[in-house]
Design a protein around this motif. Structure first.
Motif, mmCIF file in Angstrom:
data_model
loop_
_atom_site.group_PDB
_atom_site.id
_atom_site.type_symbol
_atom_site.label_atom_id
_atom_site.label_comp_id
_atom_site.label_asym_id
_atom_site.label_seq_id
_atom_site.Cartn_x
_atom_site.Cartn_y
_atom_site.Cartn_z
ATOM 1 N N ALA A 155 0.816 -1.218 0.000
ATOM 2 C CA ALA A 155 0.000 0.000 0.000
ATOM 3 C C ALA A 155 0.850 1.269 0.000
ATOM 4 O O ALA A 155 0.553 2.230 -0.714
ATOM 5 C CB ALA A 155 -0.942 -0.005 1.198
ATOM 6 N N ALA A 156 1.910 1.281 0.814
ATOM 7 C CA ALA A 156 2.718 2.502 0.955
ATOM 8 C C ALA A 156 3.340 2.924 -0.370
ATOM 9 O O ALA A 156 3.353 4.108 -0.710
ATOM 10 C CB ALA A 156 3.795 2.298 2.009
ATOM 11 N N ALA A 157 3.847 1.965 -1.133
ATOM 12 C CA ALA A 157 4.478 2.303 -2.409
ATOM 13 C C ALA A 157 3.471 2.904 -3.377
ATOM 14 O O ALA A 157 3.770 3.871 -4.092
ATOM 15 C CB ALA A 157 5.131 1.064 -3.022
ATOM 16 N N ALA A 164 4.207 11.918 -2.439
ATOM 17 C CA ALA A 164 5.400 11.530 -1.674
ATOM 18 C C ALA A 164 5.248 11.768 -0.176
ATOM 19 O O ALA A 164 5.907 11.120 0.638
ATOM 20 C CB ALA A 164 6.616 12.290 -2.201
ATOM 21 N N GLN A 165 4.369 12.680 0.191
ATOM 22 C CA GLN A 165 4.146 12.994 1.610
ATOM 23 C C GLN A 165 3.684 11.749 2.392
ATOM 24 O O GLN A 165 3.961 11.611 3.586
ATOM 25 C CB GLN A 165 3.089 14.100 1.716
ATOM 26 C CG GLN A 165 2.847 14.618 3.123
ATOM 27 C CD GLN A 165 1.659 15.581 3.178
ATOM 28 O OE1 GLN A 165 1.227 16.115 2.149
ATOM 29 N NE2 GLN A 165 1.136 15.800 4.368
ATOM 30 N N ALA A 166 3.005 10.836 1.701
ATOM 31 C CA ALA A 166 2.463 9.650 2.362
ATOM 32 C C ALA A 166 3.549 8.742 2.912
ATOM 33 O O ALA A 166 3.334 8.014 3.879
ATOM 34 C CB ALA A 166 1.589 8.866 1.383
ATOM 35 N N ARG A 167 4.726 8.790 2.303
ATOM 36 C CA ARG A 167 5.819 7.894 2.695
ATOM 37 C C ARG A 167 6.256 8.141 4.134
ATOM 38 O O ARG A 167 6.613 7.219 4.866
ATOM 39 C CB ARG A 167 6.999 8.074 1.737
ATOM 40 C CG ARG A 167 8.128 7.087 1.929
ATOM 41 C CD ARG A 167 9.205 7.225 0.855
ATOM 42 N NE ARG A 167 8.732 6.775 -0.454
ATOM 43 C CZ ARG A 167 8.449 7.572 -1.478
ATOM 44 N NH1 ARG A 167 8.584 8.884 -1.345
ATOM 45 N NH2 ARG A 167 8.021 7.087 -2.631
ATOM 46 N N MET A 172 -1.166 5.905 12.459
ATOM 47 C CA MET A 172 -2.098 6.832 13.106
ATOM 48 C C MET A 172 -1.816 8.316 12.816
ATOM 49 O O MET A 172 -2.396 9.189 13.432
ATOM 50 C CB MET A 172 -2.181 6.603 14.609
ATOM 51 C CG MET A 172 -2.813 5.257 14.960
ATOM 52 S SD MET A 172 -4.548 5.116 14.449
ATOM 53 C CE MET A 172 -5.281 4.455 15.943
ATOM 54 N N ASP A 173 -0.939 8.607 11.853
ATOM 55 C CA ASP A 173 -0.834 9.975 11.344
ATOM 56 C C ASP A 173 -1.992 10.238 10.391
ATOM 57 O O ASP A 173 -2.466 9.320 9.705
ATOM 58 C CB ASP A 173 0.478 10.174 10.563
ATOM 59 C CG ASP A 173 1.659 10.496 11.448
ATOM 60 O OD1 ASP A 173 1.472 10.710 12.658
ATOM 61 O OD2 ASP A 173 2.799 10.529 10.917
ATOM 62 N N VAL A 174 -2.424 11.502 10.312
ATOM 63 C CA VAL A 174 -3.418 11.910 9.317
ATOM 64 C C VAL A 174 -2.850 13.091 8.526
ATOM 65 O O VAL A 174 -2.080 13.888 9.060
ATOM 66 C CB VAL A 174 -4.775 12.293 9.956
ATOM 67 C CG1 VAL A 174 -5.400 11.102 10.654
ATOM 68 C CG2 VAL A 174 -4.640 13.449 10.933
ATOM 69 N N ALA A 175 -3.213 13.156 7.256
ATOM 70 C CA ALA A 175 -2.699 14.223 6.402
ATOM 71 C C ALA A 175 -3.630 14.448 5.223
ATOM 72 O O ALA A 175 -4.376 13.551 4.820
ATOM 73 C CB ALA A 175 -1.297 13.877 5.900
ATOM 74 N N HIS A 182 -6.929 14.216 -6.874
ATOM 75 C CA HIS A 182 -8.035 14.148 -5.914
ATOM 76 C C HIS A 182 -7.537 14.563 -4.536
ATOM 77 O O HIS A 182 -6.616 13.933 -3.987
ATOM 78 C CB HIS A 182 -8.619 12.736 -5.845
ATOM 79 C CG HIS A 182 -9.104 12.220 -7.163
ATOM 80 N ND1 HIS A 182 -10.281 12.630 -7.746
ATOM 81 C CD2 HIS A 182 -8.529 11.355 -8.041
ATOM 82 C CE1 HIS A 182 -10.437 12.017 -8.904
ATOM 83 N NE2 HIS A 182 -9.385 11.239 -9.112
ATOM 84 N N ALA A 183 -8.123 15.608 -3.972
ATOM 85 C CA ALA A 183 -7.774 16.046 -2.621
ATOM 86 C C ALA A 183 -8.461 15.113 -1.632
ATOM 87 O O ALA A 183 -9.688 15.005 -1.627
ATOM 88 C CB ALA A 183 -8.225 17.489 -2.406
ATOM 89 N N VAL A 184 -7.672 14.437 -0.800
ATOM 90 C CA VAL A 184 -8.231 13.454 0.129
ATOM 91 C C VAL A 184 -7.719 13.704 1.544
ATOM 92 O O VAL A 184 -6.698 14.363 1.755
ATOM 93 C CB VAL A 184 -7.872 12.003 -0.290
ATOM 94 C CG1 VAL A 184 -8.297 11.733 -1.726
ATOM 95 C CG2 VAL A 184 -6.385 11.713 -0.105
ATOM 96 N N TRP A 185 -8.439 13.162 2.508
ATOM 97 C CA TRP A 185 -7.986 13.104 3.897
ATOM 98 C C TRP A 185 -7.549 11.661 4.130
ATOM 99 O O TRP A 185 -8.344 10.739 3.966
ATOM 100 C CB TRP A 185 -9.102 13.446 4.871
ATOM 101 C CG TRP A 185 -9.807 14.737 4.622
ATOM 102 C CD1 TRP A 185 -9.417 15.755 3.799
ATOM 103 C CD2 TRP A 185 -11.058 15.147 5.199
ATOM 104 N NE1 TRP A 185 -10.333 16.780 3.833
ATOM 105 C CE2 TRP A 185 -11.356 16.437 4.687
ATOM 106 C CE3 TRP A 185 -11.941 14.564 6.105
ATOM 107 C CZ2 TRP A 185 -12.512 17.137 5.052
ATOM 108 C CZ3 TRP A 185 -13.082 15.261 6.464
ATOM 109 C CH2 TRP A 185 -13.364 16.539 5.944
ATOM 110 N N ALA A 186 -6.306 11.469 4.513
ATOM 111 C CA ALA A 186 -5.792 10.111 4.671
ATOM 112 C C ALA A 186 -5.253 9.898 6.079
ATOM 113 O O ALA A 186 -4.678 10.806 6.687
ATOM 114 C CB ALA A 186 -4.687 9.838 3.655
#
Length: 374
Positions: A155-157, A164-167, A172-175, A182-186
């Protein structure tokens, strides 16, 4: 019979060959042509995409973060005030008897609190928040957003390749991410025991985003059947089965979820429904506990199987609340409640299946170790 609600991804599920079943008032895919077993193993080894849009998404807003957090602490035995911006926590709504009305996730987004509740409890939870929170706290149900989860070691890749911010996100972080425009809340979280992300997206953009994710190598759609076997192997509770309104946090093995600041002696001890009952169980103990159960042989022990302390005669000392076949452990797995004296790991028990008592042992949870990114 009331007509089933559908999620924004319903037509796509049908197109993908999803077997649609009723679940919590919604038409949801229990499996796809890959089948539950392969979907489960795919999520453990690659990346599985789940539609969880049936769950309730709610935003609490008010005059300040402190006001919102303090108000929410009146409903849950968690440390809300201490939650940093961009972090998420597991929570419980308790009742006056100290039981669990629902389990949920809550995340701080600036001065707002984003709350995700279970589908079956959604209406009751939202009514509870509206009735119980002060007048200066606004409760907004987000009916125009879908919710998906991408779970598994791959999933991370996939997500990091899109933003790239997701890496750098930890468990339990949210961003706020941008996934293919697509602008999302993750949040970096999930319900499988694997690394992954739960992603809130505008309902009218959900299908386009999901198609883009499914186009990525190693991503496959996963239904509710594998979702259940994955969370069971991970030792995670299913509300209404493993925890309910008659079960407290300590009985349910959820002591860890009640931070010290809300326990006896803490700076903000109590102040939530059933606090006196719940806090007493931390010191006085409980008469039953949730445990992992490993049946001998190949026959699963499913919900409702009664547990005994002897192969014949003896006393009824508990029952199974979730059970089935664990594809990753290649055998039957279960959870249930037993009298506290029978809860130590290694205790031999017997479950009555179709009139026959079969051996089952108390084992440590989880059955499959968590792979969260700490």
């Amino acid at each position: 019979m009331a007509e089933l609600a559908i999620t924004p991804l319903h037509d796509l599920h049908v197109e993908l060959g999803g077997k649609m079943v009723p679940f919590a008032g919604y038409s949801m895919p229990v499996q796809y042509p890959m089948g539950v077993l392969k979907e489960h193993l795919h999520t453990r080894t690659a990346a599985g995409l789940f539609d969880v849009s049936h769950m309730g998404q709610v935003v609490l807003s008010g005059p300040s973060w402190d006001a919102v957090a303090q108000a929410f602490e009146g409903l849950v035995p968690m440390d809300v005030l201490g939650l940093a911006d961009g972090r998420q926590r597991y929570g419980l709504f308790t009742n006056d008897a100290g039981g669990i009305e629902d389990d949920l996730m809550f995340a701080r987004r600036g001065d707002d609190l984003f709350v995700v509740v279970n589908a079956a409890c959604k209406a009751a939870d939202i009514a509870h928040m509206r009735a119980s929170l002060p007048a200066d706290i606004t409760v907004t149900e987000l009916t125009d957003r879908a919710l998906i989860a991408l779970q598994g070691p791959g999933a991370a890749a996939v997500i990091s390749d899109m933003d790239a911010q997701a890496r750098d996100m930890r468990f339990m972080d949210v961003a706020d991410l941008n996934l293919g425009g697509h602008a999302v809340w993750a949040s970096r979280s999930g319900y499988t025991g694997e690394d992954g992300y739960e992603i809130s997206v505008a309902a009218d953009e959900a299908e386009t985003l999901v198609r883009a994710l499914l186009d990525r190598r190693g991503v496959a759609p996963i239904g509710l059947g594998a979702r259940d076997s994955l969370r069971l192997e991970a030792g995670l509770c299913l509300y209404g089965h493993d925890i309910d309104a008659d079960t407290g946090p300590v009985e349910g093995g959820l002591n860890w979820a009640v931070q010290k600041v809300r326990r006896a002696g803490g700076a903000r001890a109590g102040g939530f429904p059933g606090a006196a009952v719940v806090l007493e169980t931390f010191t006085a103990g409980v008469t039953r506990k949730r445990v992992g159960l490993k049946p001998e042989g190949r026959a699963p022990m499913r919900e409702g199987v009664v547990l005994f302390d002897a192969p014949e005669g003896g006393a009824q000392i508990g029952r199974v609340t979730s059970g089935g076949f664990g594809p990753s452990v290649e055998g039957p797995v279960a959870m249930g409640y037993v009298a506290t004296e029978h809860a130590p790991v290694g205790t031999p028990l017997w479950g009555e299946v179709r009139g026959k008592r079969l051996p089952v042992a108390v084992v440590a949870l989880p059955f499959v170790a968590a792979n969260f990114k700490r």
